[in-house]
Every structure is written in C-alpha cells, then in structure tokens.
Design a protein around this motif. Structure first.
Motif, short mmCIF file in Angstrom:
data_model
loop_
_atom_site.label_atom_id
_atom_site.label_comp_id
_atom_site.label_asym_id
_atom_site.label_seq_id
_atom_site.Cartn_x
_atom_site.Cartn_y
_atom_site.Cartn_z
N TYR A 1 17.10 47.40 62.87
CA TYR A 1 18.09 47.18 63.71
C TYR A 1 18.93 46.28 63.07
O TYR A 1 18.82 44.99 62.89
N GLU B 1 31.74 41.65 71.36
CA GLU B 1 30.29 41.41 71.84
C GLU B 1 30.29 39.95 71.87
O GLU B 1 29.37 39.30 72.65
N VAL C 1 24.62 47.66 68.24
CA VAL C 1 23.30 48.05 67.49
C VAL C 1 23.35 49.32 66.52
O VAL C 1 24.00 50.26 67.09
N ALA D 1 23.90 52.84 68.43
CA ALA D 1 23.22 52.99 69.65
C ALA D 1 23.89 52.18 70.57
O ALA D 1 23.29 52.13 71.69
N GLU E 1 25.53 48.90 72.92
CA GLU E 1 25.02 47.95 73.18
C GLU E 1 23.69 47.74 73.69
O GLU E 1 23.58 48.41 75.07
N VAL E 2 22.41 47.40 73.10
CA VAL E 2 21.39 47.53 73.76
C VAL E 2 20.63 45.89 73.99
O VAL E 2 20.87 45.17 72.92
N PRO E 3 20.18 45.51 74.87
CA PRO E 3 19.77 44.61 75.19
C PRO E 3 18.82 44.16 74.09
O PRO E 3 17.86 45.09 74.05
N GLN F 1 15.13 45.12 75.12
CA GLN F 1 15.01 46.42 74.91
C GLN F 1 14.48 46.81 73.47
O GLN F 1 13.51 47.66 73.37
N LEU F 2 15.12 46.45 72.58
CA LEU F 2 14.56 46.60 71.23
C LEU F 2 13.42 45.93 71.03
O LEU F 2 12.44 46.55 70.22
N ARG G 1 10.73 48.26 72.27
CA ARG G 1 10.65 49.34 71.26
C ARG G 1 10.05 49.34 70.13
O ARG G 1 9.66 50.08 69.35
#
Ligand SMILES: [Zn+2]
Length: 391
Positions: free
Chosen positions: A351, A359, A367, A375, A377-379, A382-383, A386
C-alpha cells in the motif's frame, strides 16, 4: 532469476559474516519482520487446530539421543558432544525426544488423546560448509515442529488433518508444492531394522494419500530412521528440489520412551512440520514472490508519501495512525525525490499512501496498490484489517 541469496540481501532479509561462520545467517530488520509475521500466523493456525504450544531446550544429554535412536542412526548429522563436568550434551538434531518426554511427564488417559503439541524451536545439523548457502541450507534451523500423540486407531485421521493444515498454510503463504513424496526406508544401518513396523506405517501413509486422491511418488531411502514420511517438495528457480513440509508416523520412539496411556495402550507419534524450517521457508518465499510478499507478511506494508513538504505534518499523522492500527509502515518524505521516484523505490510495498493537498485537508490518504491500481481513500484501519492472515 530470483535467487534468494542475492534478493534476500538486497531486501534486507538476512546476511552472513565469516566471523559467525557459514550456514549461520543472521536476520536483518526486514527479515525479522517477515519471519515474525509467519511465526505468528503458524502459531495461530496451530492453536485453532487443537495444538498446545511448548518450549524446550535446544540441547540435551547424550543419553537422551541414545534412547531416541538418533545416536545409533543419525550421529553423522549431529554436532559432537560438549563435555561439562562429568556429563556430555549435544545440540539437538530434532525436537522429537523432548516432546516425547513432555508427553511422558503427565499421566495420560485415552480421552486425553490426541495430545497435539507444537513448538517453534532450534535444531542443529553439522553440515559441511561446502553444501551451505544463504538461508536454504543452514546449520542452525528454527523448526516449526509438532507431535501428535494419539491412539493407533486415530493415527490415519491425524495424518490427514496434518495434511489439511499444511495445505491451508501453503495457500495462505502462496506456496505451490512441486510434488508429494512418500519417503520409505532404504538399506543399511540408517534405518531401524523392524520390517513389520515399517510395513504397518508405510501402508498407513499410503492409505491416507490414496484416500485424499493426491498424486505422489514413492522413493526408497528418504524416510526418517524411525519411520516413513510424506514429504512435500518445493523447487527453487533453478529446479532444485528440497523438502518443506512433512508428516511422519512413528511406532518406534513411543516404544523407546515407553509412552503409555491409562489402560496399557501405547500411543502412536505423528510427527509433522507445517512449514518446515523458517530459514528454508523464507528463502523459498523470497524466490516465489520475487520480494512482493502478500500484504500480511510484507516487511513494510504501507509507505506514506507526502506530495511536498507542505503535506509532511498530515503525512506524519497518517503514519502514526498506520502504526497504531498495527501496520508496519514508514514515511518517504519529498526530499527523497519525485513522487514517481519514491513510488519506484517502494514498488514492493503493498500500500502506497499518497498525501496531497486534498488528502491533507481531509486527514486521509489516496491509496495506490503496488500493481499501480488506485483504491481511492481507504481508512488505514481498513487496510490494517485487510492485512491480517486470518482476515
Ligand atoms: Zn519429530
């Protein structure tokens, strides 16, 4: 070609020093991170499958290995004894004898079985320096080992369950087995001379393999001294084969250590290693993935890339949240070059978190995945979720 000896050093996985000695590599921070991720995963996989973990010393008295049969059948692979006071100690060539004694240390009844114990522990092989290389052939091995002590009628089921565990781990680690090998006894003093015992254990393993419908080859002379093995073979990029995972059935050591359960029954010992020695495993993973490890085991999982110095404070905050949520993350500030150059320098990081003016204002990051896809904006939490082996 991905040779782990070159790539492993480039990636900061391991190195060696002639002053420590050949076959005795040390782990650098990136390698130690990969290794810890794998060790934690295997520990959890075993725990979820009914194993209890133990720890035992890396050496034992010479008499222990006389009792186990190693001294008679395996001495040429062992380090010479060390004399202290009136006693002789040897670095252990396997964990089995310690685990047999742990089994024997408490009274066991039939309903305590199967007793599944596991340990990630050191074992030692006195290989000659000519055959050693990188992480794949070493003199000090950190072995993922385990022993199931079970009633004879449970043994086939336990062998099959061990193969399930191995196949689950291979899928998660991204390992493709080259082939399954049923390793049988050969001629000579390297193998315990008890034809009836061998016939019984060989047919048990053969039946399990047949029932699972798995293709395999039989090879004479590759068994352990006390019993046959199912070996799961891997290949390096040059096509050289080695053994990674194994399952063995053993009627010999339970007798040598006089293991019993209440009512006079003698347990069978199923030896199994889900991922083998950690050194050989990581050597293989470096080669199989070319350094682009699955996110859960990557040494650095996220790199934070501020577009310019103006976004540095916001990027630091993103980094802090990554680390707090459990990700292995680092910052690559703008003074290290253009965004493109910094992305190239971190092309193996799963990532890539770009922080531009937008941002920075929202407190997030855009991301970019290492395959170049975006991907959005992913918190970071959450990454992190995953990036765990069990999701
Ligand atoms: Zn064993």
């Amino acid at each position: 070609m991905n040779d782990h000896r070159r790539l492993g050093r480039e990636l900061g996985i391991f190195d060696t020093d002639p002053l420590i000695g050949s076959g005795l590599p040390y782990w650098l921070p990136a390698g130690a991170a990969v290794r810890k991720a794998i060790e934690d995963y295997v520990y959890e996989l075993e725990r979820r499958n009914g194993y209890q973990h133990v720890n035992s010393p890396v050496l034992g008295k010479r008499e222990l290995y006389e009792r186990s049969g190693h001294w008679a059948h395996y001495a040429e692979d062992m380090w010479p004894p060390m004399r202290v006071g009136g006693e002789e100690f040897v670095l252990r060539p396997s964990l089995c004898p310690h685990h047999a004694l742990i089994c024997r240390s408490r009274p066991r009844s039939r309903r305590d079985l199967p007793l599944r114990i596991a340990e990630l522990g050191g074992m030692y092989r006195s290989e000659l320096s000519g055959v050693l290389g990188g992480l794949s052939r070493v003199r000090a091995i950190q072995l993922n080992d385990g022993h199931v002590f079970c009633a004879p009628e449970q043994a086939a089921q336990e062998v099959s369950a061990a193969l399930d565990l191995i196949e689950a781990a291979h899928a998660r680690l991204g390992i493709r087995a080259a082939r399954y090998r049923l390793s049988l006894r050969g001629e000579g003093a390297k193998f315990v001379d008890d034809p009836a015992m061998w016939a019984r254990s060989e047919s048990l393993l053969r039946d399990v393999l047949e029932e699972r419908g798995r293709a395999y080859d039989e090879e004479r002379g590759e068994g352990a001294f006390y019993g046959p093995k199912i070996d799961i073979q891997i290949e390096d990029p040059a096509g050289r084969e080695s053994t990674l995972s194994t399952v063995q059935v053993d009627y010999f050591q339970p007798e040598r250590f006089d293991l019993r359960y209440a009512g006079g029954g003698r347990p069978v010992m199923v030896h199994r290693s889900v991922v083998g020695g950690i050194e050989r495993l990581v050597a293989h993973l470096v080669e199989a993935h070319g350094g682009a490890f699955p996110a859960w085991m990557a040494p650095v999982q996220a790199v934070v890339l501020p577009l310019s110095d103006a976004e540095l404070p916001a990027a630091r905050e993103v980094l802090r949240r990554c680390v707090a949520s459990g990700l292995r993350a680092e910052l690559a500030p703008a003074d290290r070059g253009s965004l493109g150059a910094r992305i190239r320098a971190h092309r193996l990081v799963p990532y890539q978190l770009v922080v531009g003016p937008r941002e920075a204002a929202s407190g997030g990051a855009a991301v970019r995945m290492r395959d170049g896809s975006q991907a959005g904006e992913v918190p970071v939490e959450q990454l992190a979720a995953r990036s765990r082996p069990f999701g």
